[in-house]
Design a protein around this motif. Structure first.
Motif, short mmCIF file in Angstrom:
data_model
loop_
_atom_site.label_atom_id
_atom_site.label_comp_id
_atom_site.label_asym_id
_atom_site.label_seq_id
_atom_site.Cartn_x
_atom_site.Cartn_y
_atom_site.Cartn_z
N SER A 1 6.04 -8.48 -26.14
CA SER A 1 5.34 -9.73 -26.46
C SER A 1 5.57 -10.78 -25.38
N GLN B 1 1.00 -11.75 -31.48
CA GLN B 1 1.61 -10.91 -32.53
C GLN B 1 1.55 -11.63 -33.88
N ASP C 1 -1.73 -8.13 -28.95
CA ASP C 1 -0.34 -7.83 -29.30
C ASP C 1 -0.28 -7.39 -30.77
N GLU C 2 -0.19 -6.11 -30.97
CA GLU C 2 -0.11 -5.49 -32.31
C GLU C 2 -1.24 -5.90 -33.26
MG LIG Z 1 6.40 -8.00 -29.91
#
Ligand SMILES: [Mg+2]
Ligand SMILES: Nc1ncnc2c1ncn2[C@@H]1O[C@H](COP(=O)(O)OP(=O)(O)OP(=O)(O)O)[C@@H](O)[C@H]1O
Length: 240
Positions: A71, A101, A174-175
């Motif tokens: 991240s 995230q 991010d995710e």
């Molecule tokens: Mg992360």
């Protein structure tokens, strides 16, 4: 004698969503460049010296254990956090969109689901809004619910849908698959497979990474090492 056949309950099939990304002019050949990037939080040195060259059309998966710095590097790549040393150079004509995230917690809680998508969407995308909402499981009166009453999973789905409606030629995700069910993950996967731009992403979903990544960036021990191949090839090379 014919046996009595008990009908099996078949769940209604979800409408397959065909989603086309809003067009955005393509970027120059070089999308992003990092040179000697260093990053530390107090005594914790997350990156010592990272060099990275991102080319148009790359689909780079950042992989590494929890806390490795994925991240952190995404924030540096997105330009929302400055490195402590070295340089970040964006390429010509890059129109980037960053999905953090914690993106789901950045939605405006006072807006409805529908308003979240219609606010700021290009006018040409308005007819697609209901379609994409259906693809992410918002149906009927769901679309009039306020963000504040949505569950974590519902918020993630909405944040992903919102991102897909904005034109870009570079996505930093991010995710995005966190809290997504399999159907929603597939809608996202299909959309990203058709995406003509550059993609840099983090996901703990192995299938997702396998399907998308053309390069793997191995994060850990203060470094980021680029592996030019799929995630499967990367795992294979590591096992040798
Ligand atoms: Mg992360
Ligand atoms: N703002 C901050 N202040 C202090 N330490 C931080 C900060 N942001 C991240 N860190 C630390 O830097 C390291 C890398 O964190 P980062 O969130 O980048 O990891 P990650 O690879 O994304 O992990 P995960 O897979 O759990 O999301 C961790 O040790 C984390 O605690």
């Amino acid at each position: 004698m014919l046996e009595k056949i008990t009908p099996i309950e078949v769940p209604p099939e979800r409408k397959r969503v065909h989603f086309k990304f809003p067009a955005s002019p393509r970027s120059g050949r070089t999308v992003l460049e990092l040179q000697g990037v260093r990053k530390a939080y107090g005594a914790l040195e997350v990156f010592r010296s990272v060099d990275l060259h991102v080319e148009r059309g790359d689909r780079i998966a950042l992989v590494g254990p929890n806390g490795a710095g994925k991240s952190t590097l995404m924030r540096i790549l997105a330009g929302v956090e400055a490195p402590d040393g070295g340089a970040r150079q964006p390429g010509q004509g890059v129109v980037a969109r960053y999905f953090a995230q914690d993106e789901a917690s950045r939605l405006d809680p006072s807006l409805t689901v529908y308003e979240t998508l219609s606010a700021g969407s290009p006018i040409a995308m308005v007819p697609a809004i209901r379609n994409i909402l259906g693809g992410f499981l918002f149906e009927g009166d769901d679309i009039y619910k306020r963000v504040r009453v949505l569950s974590g999973g519902e918020r993630t789905r909405l944040a992903v849908a919102r991102m897909l409606l904005h034109p870009s030629n570079t996505l930093l995700l991010d995710e995005p698959t966190n809290h997504l069910d399999i159907d929603s993950t597939n809608v996202l996967l299909d959309a990203l497979t058709d995406y003509g731009g550059t993609l840099i992403f983090v996901s703990h979903d192995r299938y997702f990474v396998d399907r998308l990544a053309t390069k793997v960036l191995d994060i850990g021990r203060g470094a980021a090492v680029l592996y030019p191949g799929t995630y499967e090839e990367f795992r294979w090379s590591r096992a040798q």
